[in-house]
Design an enzyme around this catalytic site. Structure first.
Site, PDB file in Angstrom:
ATOM      1  N   ASP A   9      33.368  49.679  51.680  1.00 43.27           N
ATOM      2  CA  ASP A   9      33.457  48.598  50.697  1.00 43.27           C
ATOM      3  C   ASP A   9      32.177  47.779  50.780  1.00 43.27           C
ATOM      4  O   ASP A   9      31.836  47.247  51.843  1.00 43.27           O
ATOM      5  CB  ASP A   9      34.693  47.729  51.024  1.00 43.27           C
ATOM      6  N   ASP A 110      32.469  49.518  43.780  1.00 42.27           N
ATOM      7  CA  ASP A 110      31.828  49.343  45.095  1.00 42.27           C
ATOM      8  C   ASP A 110      32.668  49.841  46.280  1.00 42.27           C
ATOM      9  O   ASP A 110      32.449  49.418  47.403  1.00 42.27           O
ATOM     10  CB  ASP A 110      31.403  47.874  45.290  1.00 42.27           C
ATOM     11  N   GLU A 111      33.619  50.724  46.006  1.00 39.57           N
ATOM     12  CA  GLU A 111      34.460  51.232  47.102  1.00 39.57           C
ATOM     13  C   GLU A 111      34.708  52.722  46.975  1.00 39.57           C
ATOM     14  O   GLU A 111      34.886  53.227  45.866  1.00 39.57           O
ATOM     15  CB  GLU A 111      35.841  50.567  47.060  1.00 39.57           C
TER      16      GLU A 111
HETATM   17  P1  TTP Z   1      35.293  43.108  45.605  1.00 38.49           P
HETATM   18  O1  TTP Z   1      35.027  44.286  46.468  1.00 38.49           O
HETATM   19  O2  TTP Z   1      36.705  42.648  45.461  1.00 38.49           O
HETATM   20  O3  TTP Z   1      34.460  41.855  46.097  1.00 38.49           O
HETATM   21  P2  TTP Z   1      32.971  41.714  46.622  1.00 38.49           P
HETATM   22  O4  TTP Z   1      32.318  43.039  46.822  1.00 38.49           O
HETATM   23  O5  TTP Z   1      32.239  40.786  45.717  1.00 38.49           O
HETATM   24  O6  TTP Z   1      33.165  40.962  47.991  1.00 38.49           O
HETATM   25  P3  TTP Z   1      33.722  41.503  49.392  1.00 38.49           P
HETATM   26  O7  TTP Z   1      32.585  41.309  50.346  1.00 38.49           O
HETATM   27  O8  TTP Z   1      34.875  40.635  49.701  1.00 38.49           O
HETATM   28  O9  TTP Z   1      34.102  42.942  49.218  1.00 38.49           O
HETATM   29  O10 TTP Z   1      34.762  43.393  44.142  1.00 38.49           O
HETATM   30  C1  TTP Z   1      33.598  44.173  43.887  1.00 38.49           C
HETATM   31  C2  TTP Z   1      32.871  43.607  42.689  1.00 38.49           C
HETATM   32  O11 TTP Z   1      33.716  43.592  41.554  1.00 38.49           O
HETATM   33  C3  TTP Z   1      32.417  42.180  42.874  1.00 38.49           C
HETATM   34  O12 TTP Z   1      31.142  42.085  43.505  1.00 38.49           O
HETATM   35  C4  TTP Z   1      32.425  41.644  41.470  1.00 38.49           C
HETATM   36  C5  TTP Z   1      33.484  42.439  40.761  1.00 38.49           C
HETATM   37  N1  TTP Z   1      34.703  41.624  40.587  1.00 38.49           N
HETATM   38  C6  TTP Z   1      34.878  40.916  39.401  1.00 38.49           C
HETATM   39  O13 TTP Z   1      34.038  40.986  38.499  1.00 38.49           O
HETATM   40  N2  TTP Z   1      35.993  40.121  39.270  1.00 38.49           N
HETATM   41  C7  TTP Z   1      36.947  39.989  40.237  1.00 38.49           C
HETATM   42  O14 TTP Z   1      37.941  39.259  40.078  1.00 38.49           O
HETATM   43  C8  TTP Z   1      36.760  40.739  41.469  1.00 38.49           C
HETATM   44  C9  TTP Z   1      37.772  40.625  42.572  1.00 38.49           C
HETATM   45  C10 TTP Z   1      35.633  41.531  41.587  1.00 38.49           C
HETATM   46 CA    CA Z   2      33.363  44.745  47.949  1.00 37.17          CA
END
Ligand code: TTP
Ligand code: CA
Length: 362
Positions: A9, A110-111
């Protein structure tokens, strides 16, 4: 052999990319906003970096509220196509570290999950080394960090990756899986949403240990058969769903290891022919054509390199594919001095073949 699964992730993905692009953002709170048609006063937070999170800013929060929480924060508009390009490069690195192209599953921008059972021969120490190597490769090539979780199935791996964030790695060996889950609030269990959490709470179930101990028949009476059984299994750390390329993915690929690390043309091109054959038969079986082709080489030092070509129109012809792939492979051989370890061929931007011949066929 018991499976070994990795979940990767990316950390604060959109904001991390913005930080990378503009070093002056370092140390500042960065908030990426999806503005609505009401301009900068509307809209919601897409994501924010960890500095901004300390000020209480989180995804889905109105941007206006985020501004009030951290007036000094830098607010940037979402640049989705750009993040998608970065995502494609990251996924390329991840995919090349899975046992095979089929043992890779992207689940969001991103996962991804990687089945590495064969690469680590079921050994968790080796698995951790692979996890570290992936982190280093992503950091050195894309200059952003990720968090890695390793476990005996997708559920455990997914929950392990969020255990230490950002830039963490968490390994949960099979014997520790139940102990790892037990103390967690049920809402952390991957797949449990707000509605289920509320229902469980009404039943007096707050942590995973309580859910695992709950009578399965009672769970079924409340949630129905499928969900009830799933809840019981998940809480017990059981998840048998395979890691597999989503059929909806817009690509077909094959990757394989050379018998020994080598730069021998005969060896490389004979394996390449097998891969091309395989890809073309899958293309024919799915009745699709493709618009671009990518060749991947993983070197003996585990560095990965790719070359791609995009065609003006969709094709499904073996000779055209083969010619392009071999040209790219020859370039790899010319440019590098290191032995090759694994090679791969992939076609993307799939389109349904109409069954009609095109003009050139007549
Ligand atoms: P996430 O993996 O949920 O969050 P993140 O990568 O920003 O942070 P973390 O370090 O906690 O993993 O989401 C991946 C991307 O998806 C995030 O960078 C932006 C997008 N996203 C949105 O646009 N809206 C949302 O509500 C969420 C949760 C994510
Ligand atoms: Ca993430």
């Amino acid at each position: 052999m018991e499976r070994v699964i990795i979940h990767v992730d990316m950390d604060y993905f959109y904001a991390a990319i913005e930080e990378r692009e503009d070093p002056s953002l370092k140390g500042k709170a960065v908030v990426v906003c999806m503005y609505s048609n009401r301009g900068e006063s509307g809209g919601a937070v897409s994501t924010s970096n960890y500095v901004a999170r300390e000020a209480g800013i989180h995804s889905a929060m109105p941007c206006k509220l985020a501004r009030s929480k951290s007036p000094d924060a830098v607010f940037l508009p979402v640049r989705k196509p750009f993040y998608e390009d970065v995502s494609a490069k990251v996924m390329e690195i991840l995919r090349s570290n899975a046992d095979s192209e089929e043992r890779f599953e992207k689940i969001s921008i991103d996962e991804a999950f990687l089945d590495i059972t064969e690469s680590c021969k079921g050994d968790y120490e080796l698995a951790e080394e692979i996890g570290q190597r992936i982190k280093e490769e992503v950091k050195s090539r894309e200059r952003i960090t990720c968090s890695v979780g390793i476990g005996p199935n997708k559920l455990i791996a997914k929950m392990a990756s969020s255990f230490q964030k950002p830039d963490g790695i968490t390994v949960v060996i099979p014997e520790d899986a139940q102990g790892f889950l037990k103390p967690m609030p049920v809402k952390k269990l991957w797949g449990i949403g707000r509605v289920t959490e509320d229902k469980l709470s009404e039943m007096g179930i707050r942590i995973v240990e309580e859910l695992a101990a709950f009578d399965v028949m009672e769970l079924i009476s409340v949630f129905g058969k499928n969900k009830g059984m799933w809840l019981k299994q998940a809480a017990s750390g059981i998840d048998e769903t395979p890691v597999k390329e989503r059929t909806t993915t817009d690509q077909i690929g094959r990757m394989a290891s050379l018998k020994t690390d080598s730069r021998n043309g005969t060896m490389i091109f004979s394996l390449l022919d097998e891969l091309i054959d395989d890809v073309i038969s899958k293309v024919k079986a799915r009745k699709v054509s493709f618009r671009s082709v990518t060749v991947t080489v993983i070197f003996s030092n585990f560095k990965t390199s790719t070359k791609s070509r995009t065609f003006g129109h969709a094709i499904s012809d073996q000779d055209i594919l083969s010619g392009n792939v071999k040209e790219m492979m020859n370039q790899f051989l010319e440019e590098s001095t290191i032995d090759f370890r694994r090679i791969g061929v992939r076609v993307d931007s799939l389109q349904e073949a109409t069954g009609q011949k095109n003009l050139f066929d007549f």
